[in-house]
Enzyme design. Structure first.
Site, PDB file in Angstrom:
ATOM      1  N   LYS A   9     -15.438  -3.711  -7.652  1.00 37.26           N
ATOM      2  CA  LYS A   9     -14.610  -4.660  -6.762  1.00 37.26           C
ATOM      3  C   LYS A   9     -15.467  -4.520  -5.298  1.00 37.26           C
ATOM      4  CE  LYS A   9     -11.746  -6.394  -9.787  1.00 37.26           C
ATOM      5  NZ  LYS A   9     -10.170  -5.976  -9.206  1.00 37.26           N
ATOM      6  N   GLN A  68      -7.417   7.163 -15.519  1.00 35.27           N
ATOM      7  CA  GLN A  68      -7.905   5.768 -16.021  1.00 35.27           C
ATOM      8  C   GLN A  68      -9.330   6.105 -15.408  1.00 35.27           C
ATOM      9  OE1 GLN A  68      -5.699   3.906 -13.080  1.00 35.27           O
ATOM     10  NE2 GLN A  68      -7.333   3.733 -11.513  1.00 35.27           N
ATOM     11  N   ASP A  91     -12.639  -3.516 -13.871  1.00 36.75           N
ATOM     12  CA  ASP A  91     -13.342  -2.211 -13.470  1.00 36.75           C
ATOM     13  C   ASP A  91     -12.625  -0.925 -13.964  1.00 36.75           C
ATOM     14  OD1 ASP A  91     -11.257  -2.988 -11.636  1.00 36.75           O
ATOM     15  OD2 ASP A  91     -12.006  -1.948 -10.095  1.00 36.75           O
ATOM     16  N   ASP A 147      -1.437   9.551  -9.579  1.00 31.50           N
ATOM     17  CA  ASP A 147      -1.319   8.113  -9.351  1.00 31.50           C
ATOM     18  C   ASP A 147      -0.545   7.329 -10.379  1.00 31.50           C
ATOM     19  OD1 ASP A 147      -2.397   5.986  -7.693  1.00 31.50           O
ATOM     20  OD2 ASP A 147      -3.529   5.385  -9.548  1.00 31.50           O
ATOM     21  N   ASN A 148       0.335   6.805 -10.335  1.00 29.58           N
ATOM     22  CA  ASN A 148       0.912   5.805 -11.175  1.00 29.58           C
ATOM     23  C   ASN A 148       1.209   6.642 -12.445  1.00 29.58           C
ATOM     24  OD1 ASN A 148       0.830   3.240  -9.833  1.00 29.58           O
ATOM     25  ND2 ASN A 148      -0.931   2.658 -10.587  1.00 29.58           N
ATOM     26  N   GLU A 187       3.420   9.659  -7.604  1.00 25.38           N
ATOM     27  CA  GLU A 187       3.371   8.379  -6.966  1.00 25.38           C
ATOM     28  C   GLU A 187       3.869   7.212  -7.933  1.00 25.38           C
ATOM     29  OE1 GLU A 187       1.095   4.708  -5.549  1.00 25.38           O
ATOM     30  OE2 GLU A 187       0.837   5.855  -7.306  1.00 25.38           O
ATOM     31  N   LYS A 205      -9.688   0.806   0.780  1.00 24.49           N
ATOM     32  CA  LYS A 205      -9.937   1.002  -0.861  1.00 24.49           C
ATOM     33  C   LYS A 205     -11.285   0.495  -1.192  1.00 24.49           C
ATOM     34  CE  LYS A 205      -6.010  -0.535  -2.344  1.00 24.49           C
ATOM     35  NZ  LYS A 205      -4.945  -1.087  -3.097  1.00 24.49           N
ATOM     36  N   TYR A 206     -11.501  -0.427  -0.540  1.00 29.31           N
ATOM     37  CA  TYR A 206     -12.749  -1.333  -0.928  1.00 29.31           C
ATOM     38  C   TYR A 206     -14.053  -1.097   0.187  1.00 29.31           C
ATOM     39  CZ  TYR A 206      -8.834  -3.515  -3.268  1.00 29.31           C
ATOM     40  OH  TYR A 206      -7.830  -3.599  -4.083  1.00 29.31           O
TER      41      TYR A 206
END
Length: 652
Positions: free
Chosen positions: A252, A312, A347, A383-384, A412, A524-525
């Site tokens: 991304k 992930q 991604d 995360d998640n 989180e 983040k990007y």
């Protein structure tokens, strides 16, 4: 038919409705060293006999149980307490029985007061005393044996009556219980974490944005250079977004653009490349030795590293090649990428926790966590976690704590309440919360009441964040300084655990992605360049509040909160107290645009003051001191000066 041999027919006492207890003992409650565990239960029996109850407890390494008496509260409710002194598992339970000696003592007193002759009753008392004499101390044993003789000697009737109504006899009954036909409650568990589980201040950053020179990719050495600043501000946990190699396929670009321009760094959560996966280091950040140097430097600055576990991977992760069985396979034979229709995230490959190969998947994830632990990591932000199986978390946390009992896990999980609660029950040390979206006085009071006065207080440790790298809340999107101060102050004083995403927060970065609770030009990007030497009102206030948190034990707990009456929907006041006498009063103006004034009602009993006594309220931010008296006292807050008071209540 019911077999009578399976019934404890002589046990008459009922023990039920025990608190704290989670789902019949299915899950353990949580604590930290030196915390008082208050246990209550409904305890009763048929008839009018007296009953006795003991609260038993022991650490997992202890052979013998310790015990304390439970006391009658009201309406068949009994209570007792003990202190957990060290980390690890504790067990606790309750024993209760009909106290025949206490029942006898109660009845004979009534008869003596009624001038009844009690010769027969005295003989019964002698028999009951014989049952306790063996457990008595040498001194008491001699006195009890003498009393038994007196009870059985009709020539000493008057002396026997005096002994029967004596406080000495009452003391023996309490010290040497005659436990017959005891009802045993099942064992319950407490996990005692290290102190940081209950009290911590988190600072989050992207290590790739730590470079001082524009256009440079930050390194672990750059982060080490930032530690003095972060320490001066008072933080003790440095949370890093993922530090692993980033995938190339479908990377991304800026602002989540599906087309990545040459040179754009990608999202750290697209983990994995030909250089490795979750057990590898992004080469532009440094080497493994560099990371270990950062861990060591953090300890030297009284901080710890918190790693980000994102289960992930990118399409380039070694797992995608070597373990396709861990993913969902589409009909065309390709791995299913992440989707939240109509959005597509090519991604990212999510893990399939329903795979038939789940044992090898679980073992690999355990290996990753253990590798991090070997690197020196003792805090993991997940995360998640709500998108992964509950059974997995219960297993992996238990497995980790068995080998590394000091490991802490932060969930989180901004999701449904029951899902967040189940994760906490499964072993998470701390949990993200809805604080980010609780803005009004009513919302804040209701939410804090839920967290601190329901069963959540026993297992759900909140960690309050006014912002994260994923969330730019609407209240902060105007860039209005008082609102940043308000949201920061409440996060740091309502909850004993809190964090900020910096330096975005203290520099009041606020531009939002249109129509979303996300940052425009999100870090983040892309790699950001910050002026890390910049100071402002927020950095000053953060430093002072964190100092107050460390110096005042009342601010190191969450469940010790009492809201104070104040007749204004934009003024919020709450008191926090500690057993050592520390008393903190926080008053906040929720209206970031207007001066507010009113009378705050202080619960005098909570601060140990009578209505006629003067006391000092010392503002720990400004240094100002005021003399107050009685329940109602005047407060006034101008948000453009400071929208809150952080008062320590002191004696004159």
């Amino acid at each position: 038919m019911i077999n009578l041999a399976d019934i404890q027919g002589r046990n008459r006492v009922i023990v039920e409705s025990v608190t704290p207890e989670l789902e019949g003992g299915r899950f353990f409650i949580k604590s930290v060293p030196q915390e008082i565990i208050k246990v209550e239960a409904d305890i009763y029996c048929d008839g009018h006999d007296k009953i006795a109850a003991r609260l038993l407890y022991k650490h997992g390494l202890d052979d013998k149980w310790s015990e304390v008496p439970m006391r009658f509260i009201t309406n068949d409710r009994w209570g007792g307490s003990f202190v957990v002194e060290k980390e690890g598992f504790y067990s606790y339970t309750i024993e209760a029985w009909v106290d025949n000696l206490a029942s006898w003592e109660h009845e004979i007193k009534l008869k003596i007061r009624d001038a009844q002759h009690v010769n027969s009753e005295l003989l019964g008392g002698a028999t009951l005393l014989e049952k306790i004499v063996e457990q008595a101390s040498d001194e008491d044993k001699a006195a009890i044996l003498d009393t038994i003789k007196i009870f059985r000697n009709e020539q000493q009737y008057d002396e026997a009556v005096l002994w029967a109504i004596s406080e000495t006899l009452v003391g023996w009954i309490a010290k040497y219980p005659d436990r017959e036909n005891v009802t045993h409650y099942h064992e319950l568990k407490i996990w005692v974490d290290r102190p940081k589980a209950g009290f911590s201040s988190w600072y989050s950053l992207f290590p790739r944005s730590a470079a001082k020179e524009p256009g440079k990719h930050g390194t672990f050495h750059d982060v080490i250079g930032l530690l003095p600043r972060i320490q001066r501000m008072g933080f003790d946990v440095l949370y890093l977004t993922p530090i692993h190699p980033i995938g190339h396929q479908f990377r991304k670009g800026k602002n989540n653009n599906v087309v990545c321009q040459p040179g754009e760094p990608g999202v750290p959560y697209g983990i994995g490349s030909e250089l490795g996966g979750h057990d590898a280091i992004h080469p532009e950040l440094g080497t493994l030795e560099d990371f270990k140097a950062l861990v060591k430097a953090c300890k030297a600055h009284d901080m710890e590293i918190a790693m980000d576990l994102a289960i992930q991977c990118s399409p380039d992760h070694p797992w995608a090649k070597n373990h396709p069985e861990w993913f969902k396979i589409r009909p065309d034979g390709t791995i299913q990428y992440a989707e939240n229709p109509p959005k597509k995230y090519q991604d990212i490959y999510p893990i399939n926790f329903e795979t038939e190969a789940w044992p090898s998947l679980w073992e690999e994830l355990r290996r990753i966590i253990f590798v991090w632990a070997e690197w020196g990591v003792r805090i993991i932000r997940v995360d998640n976690p709500h998108t992964k199986a509950f059974a997995f978390w219960e297993w992996i946390i238990a497995e980790t704590k068995q080998k590394y009992p000091d490991m802490l896990f932060l969930a989180e999980a901004f999701t449904r309440p029951k899902v967040m609660q189940q994760l906490a029950k499964g072993g998470y040390s701390q949990s993200y919360t809805y604080y980010t979206w609780r803005n009004t006085k009513q919302e804040l009071i209701e939410y804090m009441t839920e967290l601190t006065q329901t069963d959540l207080q026993y297992y759900f440790r909140p960690n309050f964040w006014p912002n994260t790298h994923d969330i730019n809340p609407p209240l902060l999107q105007e860039g209005h300084e008082p609102n940043f101060l308000i949201r920061y102050f409440m996060a740091a004083t309502l909850s004993s655990n809190y964090g900020i995403f910096g330096p975005t927060f203290e520099y009041m970065v606020h531009e939002a992605f249109p129509g979303k609770e996300e940052y425009w030009n999100s870090e983040k990007y892309e790699i950001k360049h910050w002026d890390w030497e910049l100071t402002n009102k927020l950095t000053y206030v953060i430093t002072l509040v964190n100092r107050a948190r460390k110096e005042n034990p009342a601010l190191q707990y969450t469940n010790n909160i009492t809201f104070c009456d104040i007749n204004d929907d934009q003024l919020l006041a709450y008191l926090k107290t500690h057993s050592d006498g520390n008393r903190i009063l926080c008053v906040v103006n929720l209206d970031g645009y207007n001066r507010r004034a009113n009378m705050v009602k202080i619960p005098l009993q909570k601060i140990g003051k009578a209505g006629w006594e003067d006391f000092i309220v010392h503002d720990l931010i400004t240094g100002s001191k005021y003399v107050w008296k009685g329940e109602y006292n005047y407060i006034e807050l101008d948000p453009y000066f400071l929208p809150f008071h952080l008062f320590r209540i002191e004696d004159i």
